[in-house]
Design a protein around this motif. Structure first.
Motif, PDB file in Angstrom:
ATOM      1  N   ALA A 175       5.529   4.254   1.568  1.00  0.00           N
ATOM      2  CA  ALA A 175       4.109   4.222   1.201  1.00  0.00           C
ATOM      3  C   ALA A 175       3.702   2.829   0.739  1.00  0.00           C
ATOM      4  CB  ALA A 175       3.826   5.263   0.112  1.00  0.00           C
ATOM      5  N   THR A 200      -4.814   8.229  -4.932  1.00  0.00           N
ATOM      6  CA  THR A 200      -3.811   7.951  -3.913  1.00  0.00           C
ATOM      7  C   THR A 200      -4.193   6.660  -3.206  1.00  0.00           C
ATOM      8  OG1 THR A 200      -2.563   8.928  -2.077  1.00  0.00           O
ATOM      9  CG2 THR A 200      -4.943   9.269  -2.058  1.00  0.00           C
ATOM     10  N   GLY A 237      -1.160   4.505   2.023  1.00  0.00           N
ATOM     11  CA  GLY A 237       0.272   4.727   2.222  1.00  0.00           C
ATOM     12  C   GLY A 237       0.760   6.000   1.558  1.00  0.00           C
ATOM     13  N   LYS A 238       0.324   6.235   0.321  1.00  0.00           N
ATOM     14  CA  LYS A 238       0.721   7.463  -0.380  1.00  0.00           C
ATOM     15  C   LYS A 238       0.173   8.694   0.340  1.00  0.00           C
ATOM     16  CE  LYS A 238       1.256   5.743  -5.096  1.00  0.00           C
ATOM     17  NZ  LYS A 238       0.851   4.347  -4.968  1.00  0.00           N
ATOM     18  N   MET A 254       2.274   9.512   3.292  1.00  0.00           N
ATOM     19  CA  MET A 254       3.566  10.071   2.884  1.00  0.00           C
ATOM     20  C   MET A 254       3.426  11.369   2.093  1.00  0.00           C
ATOM     21  SD  MET A 254       5.897   8.261   4.136  1.00  0.00           S
ATOM     22  CE  MET A 254       5.180   7.380   5.471  1.00  0.00           C
TER      23      MET A 254
END
Length: 164
Positions: free
Chosen positions: A41, A101, A104-105, A108
């Protein structure tokens, strides 16, 4: 149990209406894949932020009739690197505070659960966590709950949430 007085004097139980938000189960078992998800992430976020920053800076330099290579000569190199790091940190902090968030988070399946202040403080403590040769980040490999220093500092870490 709440009850409503219905027309005609009869009592009826309150019936919850369905919401648009799906029920979410939070994973508490952080296995060996969790640090890998966080690293991936972060890699996605850094890559996207550097591309965005480079595009903006290149466009601004072109608009001012300056060559982009001028940023990589002399003392401008250090200032350019500092700007890139600071801008990436600001972009990720803004995403986390606003949406809990980052891109990337989200890819993922990770999300922060906490107040905006707690999320900002976590982001602020990322700086020393990363600065000490990354020891604060590597700490997660040895921590039982896979937390980095900045997670421990505010007792807030990304969780994997799956929809039921």
């Amino acid at each position: 149990r709440h009850e409503n007085l219905q027309p005609g004097g009869s009592l009826q139980p309150n019936i919850a209406t369905p919401t648009d938000e799906p029920e979410v189960r939070i994973e508490k078992n952080f296995g060996w894949t969790y640090p890998l998800l966080r690293m991936l992430a972060f890699g996605i976020d850094i890559t996207l932020n550097i591309l965005l920053t480079t595009t903006i800076v290149t466009a601004a330099l072109s608009f001012a009739d300056l060559e982009p290579w001028a940023l990589l000569e002399g003392t401008a190199t250090e200032l350019t690197a500092l700007f890139l790091v600071a801008f990436c940190w600001v972009l990720m902090t803004a995403q986390e505070v606003a949406f809990k968030t980052t891109i990337g988070k989200r890819v993922m399946g990770l999300r922060l659960r906490g107040s905006a202040t707690g999320i900002f403080l976590r982001s602020f403590f990322f700086i020393p966590s990363f600065s000490f040769a990354g020891v604060g980040i590597l700490w997660a490999l040895f921590d039982r709950d896979k937390r980095c220093w900045h997670d421990v500092a505010v007792d807030l870490q990304p969780t994997r949430a799956t929809q039921l």
